[in-house]
Scaffold this motif. Structure first.
Motif, PDB file in Angstrom:
ATOM      1  N   VAL A  64       0.799  -6.458   0.064  1.00 22.42           N
ATOM      2  CA  VAL A  64       0.047  -5.827  -0.244  1.00 22.42           C
ATOM      3  C   VAL A  64      -0.250  -4.289  -1.043  1.00 22.42           C
ATOM      4  O   VAL A  64       0.106  -3.625   0.155  1.00 22.42           O
ATOM      5  CB  VAL A  64      -1.225  -6.367  -0.240  1.00 22.42           C
ATOM      6  CG1 VAL A  64      -2.947  -5.311  -0.475  1.00 22.42           C
ATOM      7  CG2 VAL A  64      -1.962  -7.525   0.063  1.00 22.42           C
ATOM      8  N   TYR A  65      -0.125  -4.067  -1.640  1.00 21.49           N
ATOM      9  CA  TYR A  65       0.473  -2.738  -2.652  1.00 21.49           C
ATOM     10  C   TYR A  65      -0.429  -1.603  -2.655  1.00 21.49           C
ATOM     11  O   TYR A  65      -0.920  -2.855  -3.074  1.00 21.49           O
ATOM     12  CB  TYR A  65       2.014  -2.571  -3.063  1.00 21.49           C
ATOM     13  CG  TYR A  65       3.041  -3.433  -2.616  1.00 21.49           C
ATOM     14  CD1 TYR A  65       4.242  -3.302  -1.810  1.00 21.49           C
ATOM     15  CD2 TYR A  65       3.284  -4.788  -2.524  1.00 21.49           C
ATOM     16  CE1 TYR A  65       5.381  -3.287  -1.605  1.00 21.49           C
ATOM     17  CE2 TYR A  65       3.984  -5.919  -2.622  1.00 21.49           C
ATOM     18  CZ  TYR A  65       5.351  -4.756  -1.633  1.00 21.49           C
ATOM     19  OH  TYR A  65       6.320  -5.643  -1.449  1.00 21.49           O
ATOM     20  N   ASN A  66      -0.473  -0.198  -2.754  1.00 23.89           N
ATOM     21  CA  ASN A  66      -1.289   0.264  -3.713  1.00 23.89           C
ATOM     22  C   ASN A  66      -0.538   0.698  -4.744  1.00 23.89           C
ATOM     23  O   ASN A  66       0.204   0.192  -4.562  1.00 23.89           O
ATOM     24  CB  ASN A  66      -1.147   1.448  -3.276  1.00 23.89           C
ATOM     25  CG  ASN A  66      -2.403   2.689  -3.146  1.00 23.89           C
ATOM     26  OD1 ASN A  66      -2.730   1.984  -3.827  1.00 23.89           O
ATOM     27  ND2 ASN A  66      -2.829   2.680  -1.580  1.00 23.89           N
ATOM     28  N   VAL A  67      -0.790   1.446  -5.558  1.00 20.39           N
ATOM     29  CA  VAL A  67      -0.437   1.031  -7.046  1.00 20.39           C
ATOM     30  C   VAL A  67       0.386   2.628  -7.343  1.00 20.39           C
ATOM     31  O   VAL A  67       1.582   1.597  -8.387  1.00 20.39           O
ATOM     32  CB  VAL A  67      -1.415   1.315  -8.578  1.00 20.39           C
ATOM     33  CG1 VAL A  67      -2.623  -0.065  -8.448  1.00 20.39           C
ATOM     34  CG2 VAL A  67      -2.821   2.074  -8.307  1.00 20.39           C
ATOM     35  N   ASN A  68       0.815   3.564  -6.671  1.00 20.48           N
ATOM     36  CA  ASN A  68       1.236   3.733  -6.133  1.00 20.48           C
ATOM     37  C   ASN A  68       0.725   4.674  -5.322  1.00 20.48           C
ATOM     38  O   ASN A  68       0.562   4.466  -4.534  1.00 20.48           O
ATOM     39  CB  ASN A  68       1.772   4.334  -8.039  1.00 20.48           C
ATOM     40  CG  ASN A  68       0.037   5.582  -8.299  1.00 20.48           C
ATOM     41  OD1 ASN A  68      -0.503   5.775  -6.965  1.00 20.48           O
ATOM     42  ND2 ASN A  68       0.359   6.071  -9.980  1.00 20.48           N
ATOM     43  N   GLY A  69       1.759   5.997  -5.804  1.00 20.16           N
ATOM     44  CA  GLY A  69       1.854   6.873  -4.546  1.00 20.16           C
ATOM     45  C   GLY A  69       1.383   8.103  -4.379  1.00 20.16           C
ATOM     46  O   GLY A  69       0.765   9.187  -3.527  1.00 20.16           O
ATOM     47  N   ASP A  70       0.286   8.042  -5.666  1.00 20.25           N
ATOM     48  CA  ASP A  70      -0.627   8.886  -5.827  1.00 20.25           C
ATOM     49  C   ASP A  70      -2.205   9.234  -4.496  1.00 20.25           C
ATOM     50  O   ASP A  70      -2.458   7.796  -4.546  1.00 20.25           O
ATOM     51  CB  ASP A  70      -1.558   8.846  -7.461  1.00 20.25           C
ATOM     52  CG  ASP A  70      -2.622   9.350  -7.789  1.00 20.25           C
ATOM     53  OD1 ASP A  70      -2.922  11.075  -6.955  1.00 20.25           O
ATOM     54  OD2 ASP A  70      -3.375   9.371  -8.092  1.00 20.25           O
ATOM     55  N   PHE A  71      -1.981  10.389  -3.892  1.00 18.41           N
ATOM     56  CA  PHE A  71      -3.259  10.881  -3.242  1.00 18.41           C
ATOM     57  C   PHE A  71      -4.803   9.725  -3.634  1.00 18.41           C
ATOM     58  O   PHE A  71      -5.504   9.443  -2.845  1.00 18.41           O
ATOM     59  CB  PHE A  71      -3.156  11.617  -2.460  1.00 18.41           C
ATOM     60  CG  PHE A  71      -2.206  10.986  -0.962  1.00 18.41           C
ATOM     61  CD1 PHE A  71      -1.211  10.826  -1.292  1.00 18.41           C
ATOM     62  CD2 PHE A  71      -2.925  11.817   0.229  1.00 18.41           C
ATOM     63  CE1 PHE A  71      -0.468  10.836   0.197  1.00 18.41           C
ATOM     64  CE2 PHE A  71      -1.947  11.808   1.007  1.00 18.41           C
ATOM     65  CZ  PHE A  71      -0.926  11.413   1.357  1.00 18.41           C
ATOM     66  N   THR A  72      -5.018   9.571  -4.913  1.00 21.64           N
ATOM     67  CA  THR A  72      -6.339   9.910  -5.432  1.00 21.64           C
ATOM     68  C   THR A  72      -6.180   8.236  -5.447  1.00 21.64           C
ATOM     69  O   THR A  72      -7.236   7.779  -5.169  1.00 21.64           O
ATOM     70  CB  THR A  72      -6.013   9.901  -7.161  1.00 21.64           C
ATOM     71  OG1 THR A  72      -5.357  11.301  -7.583  1.00 21.64           O
ATOM     72  CG2 THR A  72      -7.480  10.001  -7.208  1.00 21.64           C
ATOM     73  N   GLU A  73      -5.300   7.317  -5.193  1.00 21.18           N
ATOM     74  CA  GLU A  73      -5.342   6.069  -5.484  1.00 21.18           C
ATOM     75  C   GLU A  73      -5.136   5.226  -4.164  1.00 21.18           C
ATOM     76  O   GLU A  73      -5.964   4.768  -3.416  1.00 21.18           O
ATOM     77  CB  GLU A  73      -4.203   4.929  -6.143  1.00 21.18           C
ATOM     78  CG  GLU A  73      -4.380   5.910  -7.419  1.00 21.18           C
ATOM     79  CD  GLU A  73      -5.414   5.243  -8.364  1.00 21.18           C
ATOM     80  OE1 GLU A  73      -5.655   3.652  -7.573  1.00 21.18           O
ATOM     81  OE2 GLU A  73      -5.972   6.148  -8.891  1.00 21.18           O
ATOM     82  N   VAL A  74      -4.085   6.620  -3.318  1.00 21.75           N
ATOM     83  CA  VAL A  74      -4.133   5.731  -1.775  1.00 21.75           C
ATOM     84  C   VAL A  74      -5.130   5.970  -1.304  1.00 21.75           C
ATOM     85  O   VAL A  74      -4.795   5.267  -0.223  1.00 21.75           O
ATOM     86  CB  VAL A  74      -2.817   6.831  -0.791  1.00 21.75           C
ATOM     87  CG1 VAL A  74      -2.700   6.824   0.187  1.00 21.75           C
ATOM     88  CG2 VAL A  74      -1.307   6.942  -1.588  1.00 21.75           C
ATOM     89  N   GLU A  75      -5.912   6.909  -1.417  1.00 27.95           N
ATOM     90  CA  GLU A  75      -7.662   7.281  -0.781  1.00 27.95           C
ATOM     91  C   GLU A  75      -8.760   5.662  -0.870  1.00 27.95           C
ATOM     92  O   GLU A  75      -9.018   5.447   0.287  1.00 27.95           O
ATOM     93  CB  GLU A  75      -8.450   8.590  -0.977  1.00 27.95           C
ATOM     94  CG  GLU A  75      -9.524   8.257  -0.055  1.00 27.95           C
ATOM     95  CD  GLU A  75     -10.333   9.753  -0.551  1.00 27.95           C
ATOM     96  OE1 GLU A  75     -10.782  10.359   0.157  1.00 27.95           O
ATOM     97  OE2 GLU A  75      -9.252  10.699  -1.319  1.00 27.95           O
ATOM     98  N   LYS A  76      -8.086   4.737  -2.012  1.00 29.54           N
ATOM     99  CA  LYS A  76      -8.898   4.031  -1.720  1.00 29.54           C
ATOM    100  C   LYS A  76      -8.618   3.238  -0.948  1.00 29.54           C
ATOM    101  O   LYS A  76      -9.702   1.974  -0.618  1.00 29.54           O
ATOM    102  CB  LYS A  76      -8.991   3.220  -3.349  1.00 29.54           C
ATOM    103  CG  LYS A  76      -9.403   4.690  -4.431  1.00 29.54           C
ATOM    104  CD  LYS A  76      -8.756   3.896  -5.760  1.00 29.54           C
ATOM    105  CE  LYS A  76      -9.423   5.289  -6.870  1.00 29.54           C
ATOM    106  NZ  LYS A  76      -9.491   4.823  -8.347  1.00 29.54           N
TER     107      LYS A  76
END
Length: 444
Positions: free
Chosen positions: A98-110
Motif C-alpha cells: 500500500v503506497y502513498n501517492v508520492n513523496g510530498d510531505f503534504t501527502e505523506v502526513e496524511k
C-alpha cells in the motif's frame, strides 16, 4: 527574418525496427517494451542520461502510480520493476503493498504508514541505464531530434544532431516520447496548444536540513508573507520531499511559458534559479531549521507540464476521467488528480480526486501518420484531462504500451492501426501491467 536554403547529404547511421525519441519515463517504457518484444531499438536523448522528469528536472516519486483512496497500484509493469531496481521494494512485493501517492510531505502526513514510491535521481539514472542495456536497447545520448522526412503518411527518416553533426536514422517505426510532440508536429500531424498552459518549473534541493511536517508549513508561511511584502512573485505549493532525511527537494517554482518556445524555456531556467535562491535565502533568514542548510543543486533543466498535445484517433476528456469511462482498447490506467497548475496565482491549488480510469490506445496514435506513436504528456487529451494523465507513472505505462505495439507492428508489417488490441493487452498483462481497476478499488 529571411529564410535560407540549406542542402546537405547526411549519412544514415542506423536502421532500427523502432526509434524511440526521448528517454524520459515514456521513452524508457517504450524502448524496453519494444526491445523485450523482439524489436531492434535505438533510443536517443538530448541529455547525457535517461530518466526525464526524475533526472532532468529532479522528481521525488511516481505520481499516478496508485489510487490515493486505497493506496493500491493502478499502473504496474515497468513501474514495478523500476521500484525494485532502486531497492524501494523487495523483488516481487511491489503489487502487494500500500503506497502513498508520492513523496510530498503534504501527502505523506496524511498516510505516514504507507510506502513512498521514491525515485532518487542518481539511483534512477543507474536503474535506467541498466534496464535499457539489459533489455537490448541501443541508447544514444547527447542526441537531439532535429527534423522528420515523410514518405506519404509514413515517417521515413528522422534527422538527429550530435557531435557527428546532422545524421539520419531510418526506422520502420517511431515512438515520440519527447514530451512536446516534436516528431509528431514535424511529421505534420495535427496538434493543439492550450491558450492557458500550466506553468513550467525548476526544482531544487537543499542539503543539511531535516524535513518535518511542521517545517513544511513554516516554509509555506514564509513564502506567503514574502509574497504579500512583494519580495517574491509566483510560486506553487510548496511541495517538499526528502531523499535522505537530511535534505529537502522542493517543487515550488512557477514560471509561465511554453517549452516549445526557446526564449520561454531559457527564461524559465534563469528566472527559476533566481526564484530558487531567493526562497532559500528567505527560509535561511527566517527559520532556525535552515541554519546549516546548503543549496545543493537545481534541476539540470526546467520542466514543462503541458505544451503540444496531439490530436489522436481518440481524445481523452475530463468527463472520461471523472466518470471512469471504460475503453475497449485500454492500455494503461490513470488515477492522478485533475492537477492543473494555474499560471497566474501562487500557493496551493484545487486538485479534484478521480477514480481509476482507462487510457485508450487510440490516444497514442497521431492522426494522419501510419508508423508513429506518441507517449507521455503529448498524447491525445484535452487540456483538462492532461492535468491528470500527464504524470510519471502514466507516462511510463503509455510508453510501455506504445513500445510493445511498435514491436508487434515491426514484426507483422502492419501499421499502428493494424495491431491486434487483444494481443497487445495480453502481452501487457503478461508483463504485469494493470488493465482492470478492480484490485485498486478493494477496501473501499
Amino acid at each position: 527574418m529571411p529564410n535560407i536554403q540549406y542542402t546537405k547529404s547526411l549519412p544514415v547511421v542506423a536502421e532500427p525496427d523502432v526509434l524511440v525519441c526521448g528517454t524520459g519515463l515514456a521513452g524508457i517504457g517504450a524502448a524496453v517494451g519494444a526491445a523485450r518484444n523482439g524489436a531492434s531499438v535505438m533510443a536517443v536523448d538530448r541529455m547525457g542520461f535517461a530518466g526525464g522528469f526524475f533526472t532532468n528536472i529532479i522528481g521525488s516519486a511516481f505520481d499516478g502510480f496508485v489510487y490515493e483512496e486505497t493506496g493500491k497500484p493502478v499502473v504496474g509493469g515497468l513501474v514495478f520493476e523500476m521500484l525494485e531496481r532502486m531497492g524501494v521494494v523487495e523483488p516481487g512485493q511491489a503489487p502487494n503493498l500500500v503506497y502513498n501517492v508520492n513523496g510530498d510531505f503534504t501527502e505523506v502526513e496524511k498516510h505516514p504508514d504507507r510506502v513512498i514510491p521514491r525515485t532518487d535521481p542518481e539511483l534512477f539514472k543507474k536503474a535506467s541505464d541498466d534496464v535499457l542495456i539489459e533489455s537490448g536497447v541501443q541508447p544514444l545520448f547527447h542526441t537531439q531530434v532535429s527534423d522528420v522526412i515523410m514518405d506519404g503518411s509514413r515517417v521515413d527518416t528522422v534527422i538527429v544532431s550530435n557531435k557527428d553533426g546532422l545524421v539520419a536514422v531510418k526506422p520502420k517505426n517511431v515512438i515520440d516520447a519527447t514530451g512536446d510532440a516534436d516528431v509528431a508536429a514535424w511529421a505534420g500531424a495535427p496538434y493543439e496548444v492550450a491558450e492557458s498552459l500550466q506553468p513550467m518549473s525548476l526544482h531544487f534541493r537543499i542539503g543539511f536540513v531535516e524535513l518535518t511536517f511542521e517545517l513544511r508549513r513554516k516554509c509555506a508561511a514564509v513564502l506567503d508573507k514574502a509574497r504579500a511584502e512583494g519580495k517574491i512573485g509566483l510560486y506553487g505549493g510548496p511541495w517538499p520531499a526528502t531523499f535522505s532525511g537530511r535534505d529537502i527537494y522542493f517543487n515550488v517554482i512557477r514560471t509561465p511559458g511554453n517549452a516549445t518556445n526557446p526564449a520561454d524555456w531559457t527564461n524559465a531556467e534563469i528566472q527559476g534559479r533566481r526564484d530558487a535562491w531567493t526562497m532559500f535565502e528567505l527560509w535561511k533568514e527566517a527559520l532556525p531549521e535552515f541554519k546549516d542548510a546548503y543549496f545543493f543543486t537545481s534541476g539540470p533543466t526546467a520542466g514543462s507540464r503541458e505544451s503540444r498535445r496531439i490530436v489522436g484517433d481518440y481524445m481523452l476528456t475530463g468527463d472520461d476521467i471523472r466518470t471512469a469511462r471504460r475503453q475497449d482498447d485500454v492500455v494503461v490506467l490513470g488515477a492522478w488528480r485533475i492537477d492543473r497548475h494555474p499560471e497566474n496565482t501562487a500557493g496551493y491549488h484545487e486538485q479534484p480526486v478521480v477514480p481509476p480510469y482507462d487510457i485508450s490506445y487510440r490516444t497514442l496514435l497521431p492522426q494522419g501518420v501510419e508508423n508513429l506513436w506518441v507517449a507521455g504528456r503529448c498524447h491525445s487529451a484535452t487540456s483538462e484531462a492532461l492535468a491528470s494523465s500527464r504524470v510519471t507513472a502514466n507516462s511510463m505505462g503509455m510508453g510501455q504500451a506504445a513500445g510493445v505495439a511498435a514491436a508487434m507492428a515491426s514484426s507483422s508489417g502492419f501499421d499502428s492501426r493494424g495491431v491486434s488490441i487483444t494481443e497487445l493487452q495480453d502481452r501487457l498483462t503478461a508483463a504485469d501491467v494493470i488493465l482492470d481497476p478492480a484490485s485498486a478499488m478493494q477496501g473501499l
